[in-house]
Design an enzyme around this catalytic site. Structure first.
Site, PDB file in Angstrom:
ATOM      1  N   CYS A 113       0.813  -1.227   0.000  1.00 10.85           N
ATOM      2  CA  CYS A 113       0.000   0.000   0.000  1.00 10.85           C
ATOM      3  C   CYS A 113       0.846   1.276   0.000  1.00 10.85           C
ATOM      4  CB  CYS A 113      -0.945   0.001   1.194  1.00 10.85           C
ATOM      5  SG  CYS A 113      -2.079  -1.390   1.143  1.00 10.85           S
ATOM      6  N   HIS A 251      -3.503   7.032   2.875  1.00 10.21           N
ATOM      7  CA  HIS A 251      -3.849   5.740   2.284  1.00 10.21           C
ATOM      8  C   HIS A 251      -5.255   5.356   2.736  1.00 10.21           C
ATOM      9  CE1 HIS A 251      -3.918   1.708   0.997  1.00 10.21           C
ATOM     10  NE2 HIS A 251      -3.769   1.186   2.199  1.00 10.21           N
ATOM     11  N   ASN A 281      -9.946  -0.404  -0.245  1.00  7.55           N
ATOM     12  CA  ASN A 281      -8.489  -0.253  -0.214  1.00  7.55           C
ATOM     13  C   ASN A 281      -7.934  -0.753  -1.551  1.00  7.55           C
ATOM     14  OD1 ASN A 281      -5.753  -0.481   0.197  1.00  7.55           O
ATOM     15  ND2 ASN A 281      -5.904  -1.491   2.190  1.00  7.55           N
TER      16      ASN A 281
HETATM   17  N1  ACO Z   1     -18.109  -9.542   8.507  1.00  7.33           N
HETATM   18  C1  ACO Z   1     -18.582  -9.854   9.725  1.00  7.33           C
HETATM   19  N2  ACO Z   1     -17.768 -10.189  10.757  1.00  7.33           N
HETATM   20  C2  ACO Z   1     -16.430 -10.184  10.533  1.00  7.33           C
HETATM   21  C3  ACO Z   1     -15.887  -9.876   9.281  1.00  7.33           C
HETATM   22  C4  ACO Z   1     -16.777  -9.546   8.237  1.00  7.33           C
HETATM   23  N3  ACO Z   1     -16.360  -9.221   6.998  1.00  7.33           N
HETATM   24  N4  ACO Z   1     -14.540  -9.957   9.360  1.00  7.33           N
HETATM   25  C5  ACO Z   1     -14.247 -10.303  10.627  1.00  7.33           C
HETATM   26  N5  ACO Z   1     -15.396 -10.459  11.331  1.00  7.33           N
HETATM   27  C6  ACO Z   1     -15.557 -10.804  12.743  1.00  7.33           C
HETATM   28  C7  ACO Z   1     -14.363 -11.504  13.316  1.00  7.33           C
HETATM   29  O1  ACO Z   1     -14.412 -12.894  13.043  1.00  7.33           O
HETATM   30  C8  ACO Z   1     -14.493 -11.193  14.782  1.00  7.33           C
HETATM   31  O2  ACO Z   1     -15.436 -12.074  15.336  1.00  7.33           O
HETATM   32  P1  ACO Z   1     -15.217 -12.694  16.813  1.00  7.33           P
HETATM   33  O3  ACO Z   1     -15.187 -11.506  17.734  1.00  7.33           O
HETATM   34  O4  ACO Z   1     -16.412 -13.577  16.980  1.00  7.33           O
HETATM   35  O5  ACO Z   1     -13.901 -13.411  16.737  1.00  7.33           O
HETATM   36  C9  ACO Z   1     -15.106  -9.795  14.800  1.00  7.33           C
HETATM   37  O6  ACO Z   1     -15.671  -9.603  13.499  1.00  7.33           O
HETATM   38  C10 ACO Z   1     -14.123  -8.693  15.098  1.00  7.33           C
HETATM   39  O7  ACO Z   1     -12.996  -8.848  14.248  1.00  7.33           O
HETATM   40  P2  ACO Z   1     -11.750  -7.893  14.349  1.00  7.33           P
HETATM   41  O8  ACO Z   1     -10.697  -8.377  13.403  1.00  7.33           O
HETATM   42  O9  ACO Z   1     -11.368  -7.682  15.768  1.00  7.33           O
HETATM   43  O10 ACO Z   1     -12.376  -6.538  13.802  1.00  7.33           O
HETATM   44  P3  ACO Z   1     -11.705  -5.114  13.773  1.00  7.33           P
HETATM   45  O11 ACO Z   1     -12.567  -4.170  14.466  1.00  7.33           O
HETATM   46  O12 ACO Z   1     -10.264  -5.140  14.147  1.00  7.33           O
HETATM   47  O13 ACO Z   1     -11.770  -4.756  12.220  1.00  7.33           O
HETATM   48  C11 ACO Z   1     -10.351  -4.699  10.261  1.00  7.33           C
HETATM   49  C12 ACO Z   1     -11.084  -5.559  11.289  1.00  7.33           C
HETATM   50  C13 ACO Z   1     -11.382  -3.877   9.498  1.00  7.33           C
HETATM   51  C14 ACO Z   1      -9.596  -5.594   9.294  1.00  7.33           C
HETATM   52  C15 ACO Z   1      -9.373  -3.735  10.984  1.00  7.33           C
HETATM   53  O14 ACO Z   1      -8.632  -4.458  11.915  1.00  7.33           O
HETATM   54  C16 ACO Z   1      -8.428  -3.027  10.042  1.00  7.33           C
HETATM   55  O15 ACO Z   1      -8.827  -2.178   9.256  1.00  7.33           O
HETATM   56  N6  ACO Z   1      -7.102  -3.309  10.127  1.00  7.33           N
HETATM   57  C17 ACO Z   1      -6.091  -2.605   9.357  1.00  7.33           C
HETATM   58  C18 ACO Z   1      -6.068  -2.936   7.893  1.00  7.33           C
HETATM   59  C19 ACO Z   1      -4.956  -2.161   7.208  1.00  7.33           C
HETATM   60  O16 ACO Z   1      -4.813  -0.976   7.419  1.00  7.33           O
HETATM   61  N7  ACO Z   1      -4.101  -2.791   6.421  1.00  7.33           N
HETATM   62  C20 ACO Z   1      -2.947  -2.104   5.887  1.00  7.33           C
HETATM   63  C21 ACO Z   1      -2.997  -1.835   4.485  1.00  7.33           C
HETATM   64  S1  ACO Z   1      -3.332  -3.234   3.486  1.00  7.33           S
HETATM   65  C22 ACO Z   1      -1.900  -3.608   2.545  1.00  7.33           C
HETATM   66  O17 ACO Z   1      -0.832  -3.155   2.731  1.00  7.33           O
HETATM   67  C23 ACO Z   1      -2.043  -4.643   1.465  1.00  7.33           C
END
Ligand code: ACO
Length: 324
Positions: A113, A251, A281
């Site tokens: 990214c 980003h 993204n």
């Molecule tokens: N729909 C419904 N539920 C979901 C989904 C979905 N699509 N995905 C995960 N869940 C569930 C999980 O299983 C979890 O359930 P549990 O509590 O029963 O275990 C719950 O939702 C919470 O999951 P978390 O991973 O804790 O959710 P979080 O609030 O952290 O959000 C996210 C996840 C959106 C991925 C966030 O962590 C994020 O944006 N992280 C950073 C991503 C990023 O910036 N990446 C860098 C760039 S990418 C690159 O370089 C290629």
């Protein structure tokens, strides 16, 4: 002193829209979960366009806007981690598709990214050194091919897209003021995708499919901290104060990450550009795609200070300031 001035911007996204509602029929998710956790409502998915097709279309638009002829481009740098070929590079494919002069330098940069800002930093250094007069800098990714479409924790986050800028080495106060790129490879497992290369008959390692794996929670925390530091680096280097920032183009991974950064800088909402609701993204495509949309909306005006910050797999991170 020579500076890299932006003469034109361009972008390309595929026509096919994939909404959160459509994803509900593919994996166990909901529009509410996706939009409240990320801010994403829909994304674009390439159907026929390859990565280089998307890059070339964005670059063509940037060249048109800049009035620069393909014959005058000396350097093409493409940030991407989804090239359709191991070689030649996406940059060489763009050179061929746009009729850019033979003899120009062309290569890709792999920084996930952060790819566009890495490409910008490299091009800026060539332009400042004097050997290169005009450069094409592109960020593009086609993550739809790199996703595990059964993994709801990643497949809802990404989209396909490309953006490009034409840079020219010019004297004066306008252009790239400061650019910084960094990496810390020891955290690579936080966020990665295998390339999908075939095992050889001699291979002792298990083949892994080409799909993104991400520790979302940890990545989130590191992204907020690291992007905050990257912005501080560019502010310290230039003497720019947060109140001087006309527009911050971060980003586009997650609205909650962007809001956390905005609050740390105490910037009002209208000075931070977001379009992740429409595109998700798009990895290396994200920043130049947002820049092009901001410029076309008149959000970037003559003399404005525009700040950029990125974070991605590697881990990599980068920041830049441009006087428009
Ligand atoms: N729909 C419904 N539920 C979901 C989904 C979905 N699509 N995905 C995960 N869940 C569930 C999980 O299983 C979890 O359930 P549990 O509590 O029963 O275990 C719950 O939702 C919470 O999951 P978390 O991973 O804790 O959710 P979080 O609030 O952290 O959000 C996210 C996840 C959106 C991925 C966030 O962590 C994020 O944006 N992280 C950073 C991503 C990023 O910036 N990446 C860098 C760039 S990418 C690159 O370089 C290629």
């Amino acid at each position: 002193m020579l500076r890299s001035r932006v003469l034109g911007t361009g972008s390309y996204v595929p026509e096919k829209v994939l909404t959160n509602a459509e994803l509900e029929s593919m994996v166990e998710t909901s529009d509410d979960w996706i939009s409240s956790r990320t801010g994403i409502r829909e994304r674009r998915v390439a159907v026929e366009e390859s990565t280089s097709d998307m890059a070339a279309r964005a670059a063509k638009a940037a060249l048109k806007e800049s009035g620069v002829s393909p014959k005058d481009i000396d350097l093409i740098v493409v940030g991407t981690v989804t090239p359709e070929m191991a070689f030649p590079s996406t940059a060489c494919a763009v050179q061929s598709q746009l009729g850019i002069r033979a003899g120009a330098a062309a290569f890709d940069v792999s920084a996930a990214c952060s790819g566009f800002l890495y490409a910008l930093d490299i091009a800026d250094k060539y332009l400042k050194a004097g050997g290169v007069k005009k450069a094409l800098v592109i960020g593009v990714d086609r993550f739809s091919q790199l996703l595990d479409w059964k993994d709801r924790s990643t497949c809802v986050l990404f989209g396909d897209g490309a953006g490009a800028v034409v840079l020219s080495a010019e004297k004066g106060a306008k252009g790239v003021l400061s650019c910084h790129i960094h990496a810390d490879g020891k955290h690579w497992e936080m966020l990665y995708a295998k390339s999908g290369l075939q095992p050889s008959p001699f291979d002792k390692r298990e083949a892994e499919p080409a799909a993104i794996r991400m520790n979302g929670n940890e990545t989130f925390k590191i992204a907020v901290r690291t992007m905050g530091q990257a912005i501080k680096e560019v502010l310290d280097d230039t003497g720019i104060k947060p109140e001087d920032i006309a527009l911050l183009i971060p980003h586009q991974a997650n609205l909650r990450i962007i809001n956390a950064i905005r609050e740390r800088l105490d910037l009002p909402e209208d000075r931070v550009f977001t379009n992740l609701d429409k595109f998700g993204n798009t990895s290396a495509g994200s920043i130049p795609l947002a820049l092009d949309e901001a410029a076309k909306q008149g959000r970037v005006k003559d003399g404005d200070i525009v700040l950029f910050v990125a974070f991605g797999g590697g881990l990599t991170w980068a920041s830049a300031a441009i006087k428009w």
